[in-house]
Design a protein around this motif. Structure first.
Motif, mmCIF file in Angstrom:
data_model
loop_
_atom_site.group_PDB
_atom_site.id
_atom_site.type_symbol
_atom_site.label_atom_id
_atom_site.label_comp_id
_atom_site.label_asym_id
_atom_site.label_seq_id
_atom_site.Cartn_x
_atom_site.Cartn_y
_atom_site.Cartn_z
ATOM 1 N N LEU A 1 -3.753 -6.200 -24.652
ATOM 2 C CA LEU A 1 -4.585 -7.231 -25.271
ATOM 3 C C LEU A 1 -5.995 -7.253 -24.699
ATOM 4 N N ILE A 2 -6.133 -6.865 -23.423
ATOM 5 C CA ILE A 2 -7.446 -6.932 -22.776
ATOM 6 C C ILE A 2 -8.090 -5.561 -22.626
ATOM 7 N N PHE A 3 -7.312 -4.489 -22.872
ATOM 8 C CA PHE A 3 -7.884 -3.150 -22.738
ATOM 9 C C PHE A 3 -8.891 -2.892 -23.847
ATOM 10 N N PRO A 4 -10.089 -2.406 -23.521
ATOM 11 C CA PRO A 4 -10.991 -1.935 -24.582
ATOM 12 C C PRO A 4 -10.341 -0.765 -25.333
ATOM 13 N N ILE A 5 -10.725 -0.575 -26.568
ATOM 14 C CA ILE A 5 -10.151 0.494 -27.382
ATOM 15 C C ILE A 5 -10.356 1.851 -26.713
ATOM 16 N N GLY A 6 -11.492 2.041 -26.067
ATOM 17 C CA GLY A 6 -11.738 3.305 -25.378
ATOM 18 C C GLY A 6 -10.736 3.565 -24.273
ATOM 19 N N VAL A 7 -10.325 2.520 -23.548
ATOM 20 C CA VAL A 7 -9.328 2.671 -22.485
ATOM 21 C C VAL A 7 -7.964 3.028 -23.083
ATOM 22 N N ILE A 8 -7.631 2.425 -24.223
ATOM 23 C CA ILE A 8 -6.344 2.742 -24.867
ATOM 24 C C ILE A 8 -6.347 4.194 -25.358
ATOM 25 N N ILE A 9 -7.499 4.664 -25.860
ATOM 26 C CA ILE A 9 -7.608 6.080 -26.237
ATOM 27 C C ILE A 9 -7.314 6.955 -25.024
ATOM 28 N N TYR A 10 -7.880 6.578 -23.873
ATOM 29 C CA TYR A 10 -7.633 7.313 -22.629
ATOM 30 C C TYR A 10 -6.140 7.315 -22.301
ATOM 31 N N TRP A 11 -5.497 6.155 -22.406
ATOM 32 C CA TRP A 11 -4.082 6.022 -22.021
ATOM 33 C C TRP A 11 -3.190 6.837 -22.954
ATOM 34 N N VAL A 12 -3.436 6.757 -24.254
ATOM 35 C CA VAL A 12 -2.626 7.508 -25.215
ATOM 36 C C VAL A 12 -2.775 9.009 -24.975
ATOM 37 N N THR A 13 -4.001 9.463 -24.753
ATOM 38 C CA THR A 13 -4.230 10.882 -24.488
ATOM 39 C C THR A 13 -3.512 11.315 -23.214
ATOM 40 N N THR A 14 -3.546 10.462 -22.191
ATOM 41 C CA THR A 14 -2.844 10.760 -20.933
ATOM 42 C C THR A 14 -1.346 10.898 -21.175
ATOM 43 N N ASN A 15 -0.770 10.000 -21.971
ATOM 44 C CA ASN A 15 0.669 10.062 -22.248
ATOM 45 C C ASN A 15 1.041 11.329 -23.013
ATOM 46 N N LEU A 16 0.245 11.690 -23.999
ATOM 47 C CA LEU A 16 0.516 12.909 -24.764
ATOM 48 C C LEU A 16 0.416 14.139 -23.862
ATOM 49 N N PHE A 17 -0.569 14.145 -22.977
ATOM 50 C CA PHE A 17 -0.689 15.245 -22.022
ATOM 51 C C PHE A 17 0.533 15.282 -21.103
ATOM 52 N N SER A 18 0.997 14.102 -20.665
ATOM 53 C CA SER A 18 2.153 14.036 -19.773
ATOM 54 C C SER A 18 3.414 14.564 -20.452
ATOM 55 N N LEU A 19 3.600 14.235 -21.736
ATOM 56 C CA LEU A 19 4.767 14.733 -22.459
ATOM 57 C C LEU A 19 4.769 16.258 -22.509
ATOM 58 N N ALA A 20 3.616 16.842 -22.823
ATOM 59 C CA ALA A 20 3.527 18.304 -22.869
ATOM 60 C C ALA A 20 3.698 18.908 -21.476
ATOM 61 N N GLN A 21 3.092 18.280 -20.480
ATOM 62 C CA GLN A 21 3.169 18.783 -19.108
ATOM 63 C C GLN A 21 4.597 18.732 -18.582
ATOM 64 N N GLN A 22 5.296 17.617 -18.832
ATOM 65 C CA GLN A 22 6.671 17.483 -18.364
ATOM 66 C C GLN A 22 7.591 18.483 -19.044
ATOM 67 N N THR A 23 7.369 18.748 -20.329
ATOM 68 C CA THR A 23 8.193 19.729 -21.033
ATOM 69 C C THR A 23 8.075 21.099 -20.369
ATOM 70 N N TRP A 24 6.837 21.488 -20.035
ATOM 71 C CA TRP A 24 6.619 22.780 -19.390
ATOM 72 C C TRP A 24 7.208 22.814 -17.987
ATOM 73 N N VAL A 25 6.959 21.756 -17.206
ATOM 74 C CA VAL A 25 7.398 21.732 -15.813
ATOM 75 C C VAL A 25 8.923 21.685 -15.719
ATOM 76 N N LEU A 26 9.574 20.918 -16.589
ATOM 77 C CA LEU A 26 11.030 20.814 -16.536
ATOM 78 C C LEU A 26 11.711 22.123 -16.931
ATOM 79 N N ARG A 27 11.041 22.918 -17.739
ATOM 80 C CA ARG A 27 11.586 24.238 -18.061
ATOM 81 C C ARG A 27 11.386 25.220 -16.912
#
Length: 305
Positions: free
Chosen positions: A232-258
């Protein structure tokens, strides 16, 4: 100290904005200033790229810790009445096996000031800011004015879901558009945070220890729920940062777990189906079937009577 972080975050953001501006110019498409939005996205990629070796070290240390758990439990049981000796033997075990429990927190500790720095910089982007404040952290007045009016699908990246009418008026934004874009991004942020935690837990399995399982549940459900409030208090730019971080983490974890799969154990993971044991055929009865001819041995026994 934080002023250094703010300056570093601003420097990376301005660098990528300048790079994308060479390609797109100042033109906006679909109500989006792509040079600024992609500047935030590539800020994430830059930070996560720098942290990737640290993350790999974290995973290696985590795998070493998992492999050492039987020996750790043995030491804890053997010295449960002597905590000092227990700690000494555990530290010696970690030193010998080159396993450091603290490395699990390194990526998080580095990302926290980065996130706070971006949050501060984006909250700083207000049209009413005095000129001498606009030039903080390496910005020019032109860059500041451009960023403060940058939009994503018509919603300013400096606005949030809780932005009031006065703030929206200063940003030249429509309240309905801001709420729709912010709500979609918040839902995406929560969903990707949940999926990232779920991916890790499903691949490593639920912990047997009740306290560790509670921590896993907190990560799986508690953190996404807290983002519902924080969003509710995050600026839209910060949420863009957070979503991008999560998507990167999903791809990174897939590679690392393999590449670095968790150690397997004889105990099946929670939810796994054990392979059924092969049924042993019943013992063959020695009694003759009704109407069957007697065997040679039985015929010989009959003649001998």
């Amino acid at each position: 100290m934080m002023a250094v972080v703010y300056g570093a975050i601003s420097g990376i953001l301005l660098f990528w904005h300048g790079a994308w501006q060479l390609l797109f110019g100042d033109a906006a498409a679909l109500g989006t200033d792509w040079a600024w939005v992609l500047g935030i996205v590539f800020l994430v990629l830059t930070v996560r790229g720098v942290l990737f070796p640290v993350y790999v070290r974290q995973i290696k240390s985590q795998r070493a810790m998992q492999a050492l758990q039987p020996r750790v439990k043995e030491i804890q049981e053997r010295h449960k009445d002597d905590r000092e000796t227990m700690q000494k033997e555990l530290l010696e075990l970690y030193r010998t096996e080159k396993a450091n429990p603290l490395t699990a927190f390194l990526p998080m500790l580095v990302q926290i000031p980065v996130f706070l720095g971006l949050f501060h910089v984006l909250r700083h982007l207000k049209p009413t800011m005095p000129e001498h404040m606009k030039t903080l952290y390496g910005w020019t007045v032109t860059q500041f004015d451009s960023a403060s009016s940058a939009t994503l699908f018509g919603a300013p990246i400096a606005a949030s879901l809780r932005s009031g009418a006065q703030e929206l008026s200063l940003l030249g934004a429509d309240g309905t558009t801001v709420r729709i874009v912010a709500a979609i991004l918040i839902v995406t942020m929560i969903a990707t945070t949940y999926l990232s935690s779920r991916q890790m837990i499903l691949r490593t399995g639920w912990a047997e220890d009740p306290q560790q399982r509670t921590v896993q549940r907190l990560m799986l459900y508690g953190i996404p729920f807290s983002l519902l409030v924080s969003g509710l208090i995050f600026p839209i730019g910060v949420i863009i940062y957070w979503v991008t971080t999560n998507l990167f983490s999903l791809a990174q974890q897939t590679w690392v777990l393999r590449k670095y799969p968790p150690p397997t154990s004889g105990t099946p993971k929670a939810g796994a189906t054990a392979t059924p044991a092969r049924a042993t055929p019943p013992a063959r009865s020695l009694a003759p079937r009704p109407g069957a001819k007697p065997t040679t041995a039985r015929r010989g026994a009959t003649r001998g009577r």
